[in-house]
Motif scaffolding. Structure first.
Motif, PDB file in Angstrom:
ATOM      1  N   SER A 104      -9.824   2.622   3.610  1.00  0.00           N
ATOM      2  CA  SER A 104     -11.099   1.772   2.910  1.00  0.00           C
ATOM      3  C   SER A 104     -12.183   2.758   3.193  1.00  0.00           C
ATOM      4  CB  SER A 104     -11.059   0.502   3.316  1.00  0.00           C
ATOM      5  OG  SER A 104     -10.234  -0.411   2.781  1.00  0.00           O
ATOM      6  N   THR A 105     -12.144   3.182   4.701  1.00  0.00           N
ATOM      7  CA  THR A 105     -13.261   3.972   5.187  1.00  0.00           C
ATOM      8  C   THR A 105     -13.211   5.172   4.599  1.00  0.00           C
ATOM      9  OG1 THR A 105     -13.241   2.846   7.367  1.00  0.00           O
ATOM     10  CG2 THR A 105     -14.138   4.886   7.317  1.00  0.00           C
ATOM     11  N   THR A 154     -14.416  10.856   8.790  1.00  0.00           N
ATOM     12  CA  THR A 154     -14.679   9.526   9.015  1.00  0.00           C
ATOM     13  C   THR A 154     -14.969   9.437  10.587  1.00  0.00           C
ATOM     14  OG1 THR A 154     -11.870   9.453   9.795  1.00  0.00           O
ATOM     15  CG2 THR A 154     -12.685   8.481   7.468  1.00  0.00           C
ATOM     16  N   PRO A 155     -15.445   8.426  11.025  1.00  0.00           N
ATOM     17  CA  PRO A 155     -15.971   8.283  12.284  1.00  0.00           C
ATOM     18  C   PRO A 155     -15.188   8.070  13.420  1.00  0.00           C
ATOM     19  CG  PRO A 155     -16.628   6.459  11.062  1.00  0.00           C
ATOM     20  CD  PRO A 155     -15.924   7.154  10.091  1.00  0.00           C
ATOM     21  N   ASP A 190      -1.471  -0.878  11.830  1.00  0.00           N
ATOM     22  CA  ASP A 190      -2.108  -1.845  11.312  1.00  0.00           C
ATOM     23  C   ASP A 190      -3.531  -1.464  10.768  1.00  0.00           C
ATOM     24  OD1 ASP A 190      -0.076  -3.768  12.045  1.00  0.00           O
ATOM     25  OD2 ASP A 190      -0.820  -4.286  13.915  1.00  0.00           O
ATOM     26  N   SER A 191      -4.051  -0.534  11.391  1.00  0.00           N
ATOM     27  CA  SER A 191      -5.364   0.052  11.088  1.00  0.00           C
ATOM     28  C   SER A 191      -5.395   1.014   9.693  1.00  0.00           C
ATOM     29  CB  SER A 191      -5.862   0.830  12.034  1.00  0.00           C
ATOM     30  OG  SER A 191      -5.521   2.104  12.404  1.00  0.00           O
ATOM     31  N   MET A 192      -4.323   0.924   9.152  1.00  0.00           N
ATOM     32  CA  MET A 192      -4.181   2.040   8.020  1.00  0.00           C
ATOM     33  C   MET A 192      -4.952   1.269   6.748  1.00  0.00           C
ATOM     34  SD  MET A 192      -2.748   4.633   8.669  1.00  0.00           S
ATOM     35  CE  MET A 192      -2.366   5.219   6.822  1.00  0.00           C
ATOM     36  N   MET A 247       0.716  -1.091   0.065  1.00  0.00           N
ATOM     37  CA  MET A 247      -0.017   0.029   0.008  1.00  0.00           C
ATOM     38  C   MET A 247       0.866   1.231   0.027  1.00  0.00           C
ATOM     39  SD  MET A 247      -3.093   1.147   2.666  1.00  0.00           S
ATOM     40  CE  MET A 247      -2.060   1.685   3.927  1.00  0.00           C
ATOM     41  N   GLU A 248       0.648   2.088  -1.157  1.00  0.00           N
ATOM     42  CA  GLU A 248       1.442   3.263  -0.772  1.00  0.00           C
ATOM     43  C   GLU A 248       0.825   4.191  -0.002  1.00  0.00           C
ATOM     44  OE1 GLU A 248       1.642   5.401  -4.682  1.00  0.00           O
ATOM     45  OE2 GLU A 248       1.835   3.573  -5.791  1.00  0.00           O
ATOM     46  N   TRP A 249       1.777   5.293   0.655  1.00  0.00           N
ATOM     47  CA  TRP A 249       1.275   6.101   1.651  1.00  0.00           C
ATOM     48  C   TRP A 249       0.255   6.990   1.283  1.00  0.00           C
ATOM     49  CZ3 TRP A 249       2.487   5.323   6.584  1.00  0.00           C
ATOM     50  CH2 TRP A 249       2.132   6.464   7.493  1.00  0.00           C
TER      51      TRP A 249
END
Length: 77
Positions: free
Chosen positions: A65-66, A75-76, A58-60, A1-3
């Motif tokens: 996606s969100t 975002t929430p 890890d949540s990136m 995944m790119e930054w």
């Protein structure tokens, strides 16, 4: 995944800064001088569990996606 692009919603370091700020703000007594603030920041930085930082990293993919799902809006979290 790119930054991802610069966005506070998905920028992990912003969440680490927030955690650090909350920890320092919750100290009693509050730091009164720059030296006390520096000491408090360093102490609280050392107390942030590595697991918290790893979790943010890890949540990136989910954060990205969100952000895509809400089409770049707030975002929430």
């Amino acid at each position: 995944m790119e930054w991802p692009a610069c966005s506070p919603d998905i920028n992990s370091i912003e969440h680490v800064w927030d955690a650090l700020g909350r920890r320092v703000a919750g100290r009693q007594p509050h730091p009164q001088t720059l030296q006390e603030l520096e000491k408090a920041l360093l102490e609280e930085w050392d107390r942030i569990p590595q697991l918290v930082i790893n979790s943010l990293i890890d949540s990136m993919p989910q954060r990205c996606s969100t952000l895509l799902a809400v089409r770049g809006n707030h975002t929430p979290y």
